[in-house]
Design a protein around this motif. Structure first.
Motif, mmCIF file in Angstrom:
data_model
loop_
_atom_site.group_PDB
_atom_site.id
_atom_site.type_symbol
_atom_site.label_atom_id
_atom_site.label_comp_id
_atom_site.label_asym_id
_atom_site.label_seq_id
_atom_site.Cartn_x
_atom_site.Cartn_y
_atom_site.Cartn_z
ATOM 1 N N GLN A 76 0.782 -1.298 0.071
ATOM 2 C CA GLN A 76 -0.012 -0.073 0.070
ATOM 3 C C GLN A 76 0.859 1.290 -0.072
ATOM 4 N N LEU A 77 0.189 2.026 -0.234
ATOM 5 C CA LEU A 77 0.882 3.668 -0.360
ATOM 6 C C LEU A 77 0.622 4.335 1.097
ATOM 7 N N VAL A 78 1.666 5.216 1.665
ATOM 8 C CA VAL A 78 1.537 5.711 2.957
ATOM 9 C C VAL A 78 2.169 7.231 2.846
ATOM 10 N N ASP A 79 1.660 8.236 3.634
ATOM 11 C CA ASP A 79 2.172 9.312 3.659
ATOM 12 C C ASP A 79 3.265 9.302 4.978
ATOM 13 N N LEU A 80 4.269 9.829 4.989
ATOM 14 C CA LEU A 80 5.378 9.879 5.921
ATOM 15 C C LEU A 80 5.462 11.223 6.601
ATOM 16 N N ILE A 81 5.574 11.126 7.613
ATOM 17 C CA ILE A 81 5.246 12.551 8.658
ATOM 18 C C ILE A 81 6.710 12.380 9.442
ATOM 19 N N GLY A 82 7.398 13.341 9.341
ATOM 20 C CA GLY A 82 8.863 13.606 10.128
ATOM 21 C C GLY A 82 9.459 14.841 10.256
ATOM 22 N N VAL A 83 10.580 14.868 10.698
ATOM 23 C CA VAL A 83 11.616 16.037 11.000
ATOM 24 C C VAL A 83 12.687 15.919 10.219
ATOM 25 N N SER A 84 13.016 16.799 9.208
ATOM 26 C CA SER A 84 14.009 16.647 8.438
ATOM 27 C C SER A 84 15.468 16.843 9.158
ATOM 28 N N LYS A 85 16.594 16.698 8.521
ATOM 29 C CA LYS A 85 17.795 16.699 9.033
ATOM 30 C C LYS A 85 18.142 18.133 9.358
ATOM 31 N N GLY A 86 18.691 18.459 10.424
ATOM 32 C CA GLY A 86 18.915 19.999 10.994
ATOM 33 C C GLY A 86 20.352 20.507 10.215
ATOM 34 N N LYS A 87 20.416 21.420 9.677
ATOM 35 C CA LYS A 87 21.733 21.933 9.056
ATOM 36 C C LYS A 87 22.305 23.378 9.667
ATOM 37 N N GLY A 88 21.307 23.677 10.804
ATOM 38 C CA GLY A 88 21.929 24.918 11.573
ATOM 39 C C GLY A 88 21.843 26.199 10.908
ATOM 40 N N SER A 93 6.995 41.165 -0.931
ATOM 41 C CA SER A 93 7.063 41.165 0.671
ATOM 42 C C SER A 93 8.096 40.367 1.278
ATOM 43 N N TYR A 94 8.986 39.706 0.493
ATOM 44 C CA TYR A 94 9.839 38.496 0.802
ATOM 45 C C TYR A 94 11.247 38.747 0.427
ATOM 46 N N THR A 95 12.231 38.725 1.245
ATOM 47 C CA THR A 95 13.657 38.905 0.605
ATOM 48 C C THR A 95 14.315 37.678 1.571
ATOM 49 N N PRO A 96 15.120 36.842 0.640
ATOM 50 C CA PRO A 96 15.945 35.734 1.280
ATOM 51 C C PRO A 96 16.878 36.222 2.242
ATOM 52 N N GLN A 97 16.941 35.507 3.343
ATOM 53 C CA GLN A 97 17.859 36.014 4.575
ATOM 54 C C GLN A 97 18.569 34.876 5.140
ATOM 55 N N PRO A 98 19.469 34.958 5.779
ATOM 56 C CA PRO A 98 20.167 34.003 6.548
ATOM 57 C C PRO A 98 19.309 33.382 7.809
ATOM 58 N N GLY A 99 19.571 32.290 7.786
ATOM 59 C CA GLY A 99 18.827 31.693 9.134
ATOM 60 C C GLY A 99 18.827 30.104 9.269
ATOM 61 N N GLN A 100 17.926 29.589 10.009
ATOM 62 C CA GLN A 100 17.685 28.140 10.321
ATOM 63 C C GLN A 100 17.453 27.570 9.204
ATOM 64 N N LEU A 101 18.194 26.330 8.891
ATOM 65 C CA LEU A 101 17.916 25.561 7.670
ATOM 66 C C LEU A 101 17.867 24.081 8.197
ATOM 67 N N GLY A 102 16.659 23.587 7.806
ATOM 68 C CA GLY A 102 16.492 21.957 8.415
ATOM 69 C C GLY A 102 15.810 22.073 9.560
ATOM 70 N N TYR A 103 15.736 20.425 10.152
ATOM 71 C CA TYR A 103 15.008 20.543 11.522
ATOM 72 C C TYR A 103 13.586 21.001 11.336
ATOM 73 N N PHE A 104 12.813 20.762 10.250
ATOM 74 C CA PHE A 104 11.555 21.058 9.758
ATOM 75 C C PHE A 104 10.781 19.741 9.660
ATOM 76 N N ARG A 105 9.533 20.050 10.337
ATOM 77 C CA ARG A 105 8.299 18.999 10.144
ATOM 78 C C ARG A 105 7.872 19.031 8.711
ATOM 79 N N ARG A 106 7.978 18.072 8.177
ATOM 80 C CA ARG A 106 7.980 17.882 6.625
ATOM 81 C C ARG A 106 6.894 16.393 6.727
ATOM 82 N N THR A 107 6.092 16.355 5.329
ATOM 83 C CA THR A 107 5.466 15.224 5.056
ATOM 84 C C THR A 107 5.910 14.869 3.467
ATOM 85 N N GLU A 108 5.852 13.410 3.314
ATOM 86 C CA GLU A 108 6.255 13.216 2.086
ATOM 87 C C GLU A 108 5.130 12.122 1.719
#
Length: 303
Positions: A162-174, A211-226
């Motif tokens: 069967q097919l499933v959706d996966l929910i987890g936290v991605s790798k943190g990159k600081g 209304s948006y400009t790319p800025q440095p900041g936290q990358l990764g360690y986000f809750r994501r769904t595949e």
């Protein structure tokens, strides 16, 4: 039936299987497929929670009923303020039955058993909510009450193919810059950049996103769904999947496990919630047939 289960990511390997995807150019042929191994120790359902719909159309918890958790689960490691009372439990069960007509959704509160997975190196259980579906609410409630306090295996919730959706936290990159975080172009280095070239040229409004400009900041360690990842195998025969020496940074799989086609978000040892797909792209009609499952260690042992 329940609509989800929790496992822990152990690592990756590869298999050879007979392609059974419809309209595939390799239909009926042997193909190479990378797979992710997710160890799934049994869950312990601890509570049932009823939800109603408020005036804004959102789910709102109405009432819940808890049982006394097993002592070896040590639920207070996760819920520090948890205190069980038999009197309050009986009152909650009566309240749950009396408010059944107002409820729209029933969910099970279940806890994992990380003590059964020595490779994790932790004792604190993960607590999740799993929705119940099928039949009337009265039948759902009777079904859930029969599950409380009993070990629940993955084979009782999910099935092979069967097919499933996966929910987890991605790798943190600081903390990362705008180039790695958003893929913006580096400024030309042959200019004399007093403040560096790996920066955004302007912080003013842009045509695409004013209304948006790319800025440095936290990358990764986000809750994501595949979405729409396929389960290729569910088994408790660990000898078929354990490499010599175990998985790197994890160890040996000792419980039921699930083979997921392709990669899975997050690092090893991270909990992955597998649920029934909310928007499936196709419906597998057969159980995958394997011809070979690799158990060669990535550490070079046994090659």
């Amino acid at each position: 039936m329940l609509l989800g289960f929790v496992g822990y990511k152990a690592g990756m390997t590869h298999v050879f299987m007979i392609d059974d995807r419809p309209n595939s150019p390799n239909l009926g042929k042997e193909i190479f497929v990378p797979v992710t191994v997710i160890e799934t120790p049994p869950l312990i359902p601890l509570a049932v929670r009823g939800y109603t719909i408020d005036g804004r159309g959102e789910l709102q918890a109405l009432t819940e009923y808890w049982i006394k958790p097993p002592k070896e689960l040590d639920i207070k490691r996760k819920i520090f303020s948890f205190n069980y009372s038999e009197t309050r439990a009986r009152e909650s069960l009566d309240e749950l039955s009396s408010k059944l007509e107002r409820m729209k959704v029933l969910r099970v509160v279940a806890a994992t058993q990380p003590r059964l997975v020595p490779g994790l190196g932790k004792k604190r259980p993960d607590v999740v909510e799993i929705q119940v579906t099928g039949g009337q609410l009265k039948a759902q409630l009777d079904y859930v009450l029969s599950l409380l306090g009993k070990p629940l295996e993955v084979k009782d919730v999910l099935k092979e193919g069967q097919l499933v959706d996966l929910i987890g936290v991605s790798k943190g990159k600081g903390f990362q810059g705008a180039i790695k975080r958003f893929g913006v172009m580096e400024l030309p280095r042959w200019h004399k950049h007093r403040k560096g070239s790996r920066k955004v040229g302007t912080r003013g409004p842009s045509p695409g996103t004013p209304s948006y400009t790319p800025q440095p900041g936290q990358l990764g360690y986000f809750r994501r769904t595949e979405f729409n990842k396929r389960i290729l195998k569910i088994s408790n025969n660990v000898e078929e999947v354990n490499p010599k020496g175990g998985f790197i940074s994890y160890g040996l799989v000792r419980n039921w496990y699930v083979l997921i086609e392709g990669s899975v978000i997050g690092t090893k040892k991270r909990p992955i919630f597998m649920r029934y797909p909310i928007r499936p792209t196709w419906e597998p009609r057969s159980i995958p047939q394997f011809t070979y499952v690799s158990t060669l260690s990535k550490q070079g042992v046994g090659i």
